[in-house]
Design a protein around this motif. Structure first.
Motif, short mmCIF file in Angstrom:
data_model
loop_
_atom_site.label_atom_id
_atom_site.label_comp_id
_atom_site.label_asym_id
_atom_site.label_seq_id
_atom_site.Cartn_x
_atom_site.Cartn_y
_atom_site.Cartn_z
N LEU A 17 0.87 -1.16 0.00
CA LEU A 17 0.00 0.00 0.00
C LEU A 17 0.91 1.21 0.00
N ALA A 18 0.73 2.12 -0.94
CA ALA A 18 1.63 3.28 -1.06
C ALA A 18 0.93 4.55 -0.59
N LEU A 19 1.49 5.19 0.42
CA LEU A 19 0.99 6.46 0.96
C LEU A 19 2.01 7.56 0.65
N VAL A 20 1.70 8.78 1.05
CA VAL A 20 2.59 9.91 0.79
C VAL A 20 2.93 10.59 2.12
N CYS A 21 4.21 10.86 2.33
CA CYS A 21 4.64 11.53 3.56
C CYS A 21 5.28 12.88 3.24
N LYS A 22 5.40 13.72 4.25
CA LYS A 22 6.01 15.04 4.09
C LYS A 22 7.51 14.99 4.33
N ASP A 23 7.97 14.06 5.17
CA ASP A 23 9.38 13.99 5.58
C ASP A 23 9.76 12.51 5.71
N MET A 24 10.53 11.99 4.76
CA MET A 24 10.84 10.57 4.75
C MET A 24 11.65 10.16 5.97
N LYS A 25 12.58 10.99 6.41
CA LYS A 25 13.39 10.64 7.58
C LYS A 25 12.50 10.47 8.82
N ARG A 26 11.56 11.38 9.00
CA ARG A 26 10.62 11.31 10.12
C ARG A 26 9.74 10.06 10.00
N THR A 27 9.33 9.73 8.79
CA THR A 27 8.51 8.55 8.54
C THR A 27 9.27 7.27 8.87
N VAL A 28 10.54 7.20 8.46
CA VAL A 28 11.36 6.03 8.79
C VAL A 28 11.53 5.90 10.30
N ALA A 29 11.76 7.02 10.97
CA ALA A 29 11.92 6.99 12.43
C ALA A 29 10.66 6.45 13.10
N PHE A 30 9.49 6.81 12.59
CA PHE A 30 8.23 6.37 13.19
C PHE A 30 7.96 4.90 12.89
N TYR A 31 7.95 4.54 11.61
CA TYR A 31 7.55 3.19 11.24
C TYR A 31 8.61 2.14 11.57
N SER A 32 9.88 2.47 11.36
CA SER A 32 10.94 1.50 11.72
C SER A 32 11.35 1.65 13.17
N GLY A 33 11.60 2.89 13.59
CA GLY A 33 12.09 3.13 14.94
C GLY A 33 11.08 2.84 16.02
N LEU A 34 9.87 3.40 15.89
CA LEU A 34 8.85 3.24 16.94
C LEU A 34 8.05 1.95 16.75
N LEU A 35 7.56 1.70 15.53
CA LEU A 35 6.70 0.54 15.31
C LEU A 35 7.49 -0.72 14.95
N GLY A 36 8.78 -0.59 14.67
CA GLY A 36 9.63 -1.76 14.45
C GLY A 36 9.52 -2.41 13.08
N MET A 37 8.92 -1.74 12.12
CA MET A 37 8.77 -2.31 10.78
C MET A 37 10.09 -2.19 10.03
N PRO A 38 10.70 -3.30 9.62
CA PRO A 38 11.98 -3.23 8.92
C PRO A 38 11.86 -2.46 7.60
N LEU A 39 12.81 -1.58 7.33
CA LEU A 39 12.91 -0.90 6.05
C LEU A 39 13.55 -1.88 5.08
N THR A 40 12.86 -2.23 3.99
CA THR A 40 13.33 -3.30 3.11
C THR A 40 13.79 -2.84 1.73
N LYS A 41 13.40 -1.65 1.29
CA LYS A 41 13.80 -1.15 -0.03
C LYS A 41 13.68 0.36 -0.04
N THR A 42 14.70 1.02 -0.60
CA THR A 42 14.66 2.47 -0.76
C THR A 42 14.94 2.81 -2.21
N ILE A 43 14.20 3.77 -2.74
CA ILE A 43 14.35 4.19 -4.14
C ILE A 43 14.39 5.70 -4.20
N ASP A 44 15.40 6.24 -4.88
CA ASP A 44 15.40 7.65 -5.28
C ASP A 44 14.79 7.68 -6.67
N LEU A 45 13.65 8.34 -6.82
CA LEU A 45 12.96 8.37 -8.10
C LEU A 45 13.76 9.19 -9.12
#
Length: 198
Positions: A17-45
Motif C-alpha cells: 500500500l503506497a501512501l505519501v509523507c512530508k518527511d521521509m526521515k521522520r517517517t522512517v523513524a516512526f515506522y521503523s524506529g517506533l513501530l519496528g517495521m523493517p525498512l526493506t527497499k529504498t528508491i530515489d525516483l
C-alpha cells in the motif's frame, strides 16, 4: 466455518500500500524506529521526482511511502480524518485513505496500547466493535468481532491496531445493501435526526 473464497482472481494479500509523507526521515523513524517495521527497499525516483521507501509489515506484505518535493499540503477532514475515532468526525474525501489497520494478536492489544502511550503517542482506549446500537463498547461484549486502538502517524494518517476476535463471514455478517451516491441525502438526514439537541 469455511472462509469466503475469491473465484475470479488469486489475490494473496496486500503486496504493498503506497501512501505519501512530508518527511521521509521522520517517517522512517516512526515506522521503523517506533513501530519496528523493517525498512526493506529504498528508491530515489528519477529526475528529482522524490523517493519511494518500503517497510515490511508482516505476512509478506509491505507498506510503502512516497516523498514528493512538490506534494500539496495535507488537509485534515479531506485527505485524512480531522480527529481520532471517538473524538470528532472521521469523514474524509472520496479516494482518500481514511485509516490503515494493522492486524495484531488479540492477546497483546492492551499491551501495545500501553507501549504506544508510554512512547508519547496519543491513542484511543481499546474499542470493542460489536453489534450493539452504537456498534462499539469499551467493554468486551459477546458480539465483539474486532478490538481496536487508533493513533496517528507524524503526517496525521490515522492508524489502527486491530485484533479479530472471531472469523468474519458468519451468517448475518453481510446483510446490508451497498449505498450509492444517490443515497447521500437520506444518510445525511439520518445523521441530523441522531444529533443531540443543544
Amino acid at each position: 466455518m469455511t472462509a469466503p473464497k475469491n473465484e475470479k482472481f488469486e489475490i494473496m494479500g496486500v503486496n504493498h500500500l503506497a501512501l505519501v509523507c512530508k518527511d521521509m526521515k521522520r517517517t522512517v523513524a516512526f515506522y521503523s524506529g517506533l513501530l519496528g517495521m523493517p525498512l526493506t527497499k529504498t528508491i530515489d525516483l528519477p529526475n528529482g521526482m522524490g523517493q519511494h521507501f518500503f517497510f515490511d509489515i508482516g505476512n509478506g506484505d509491505s507498506l510503502a511511502f512516497f516523498w514528493f518535493p512538490d506534494a500539496p499540503e495535507a488537509v485534515p477532514g479531506v485527505t485524512h480524518p480531522a480527529h481520532l475515532v471517538g473524538r470528532g468526525s472521521i469523514t474524509t474525501a472520496h479516494a482518500s485513505l481514511n485509516h490503515l489497520a494493522f492486524n495484531v494478536p488479540a492477546d497483546r492489544i492492551d499491551e501495545y496500547r500501553r507501549r504506544l502511550e508510554a512512547a508519547g503517542i496519543e491513542i484511543t482506549p481499546v474499542i470493542n466493535h460489536d453489534e450493539s446500537e452504537r456498534q462499539a463498547s469499551l467493554e468486551l461484549t459477546p458480539s465483539t468481532f474486532v478490538r481496536s486502538i487508533y493513533f496517528l502517524d507524524p503526517d496525521g494518517i490515522q492508524l489502527e491496531f486491530a485484533a479479530w476476535t472471531r472469523p468474519m463471514g458468519a451468517p448475518g455478517d453481510v446483510r446490508h445493501d451497498p449505498a450509492t451516491a444517490d443515497d447521500a441525502a437520506r444518510y445525511l438526514a439520518l445523521q441530523r435526526v441522531a444529533e443531540p439537541a443543544e
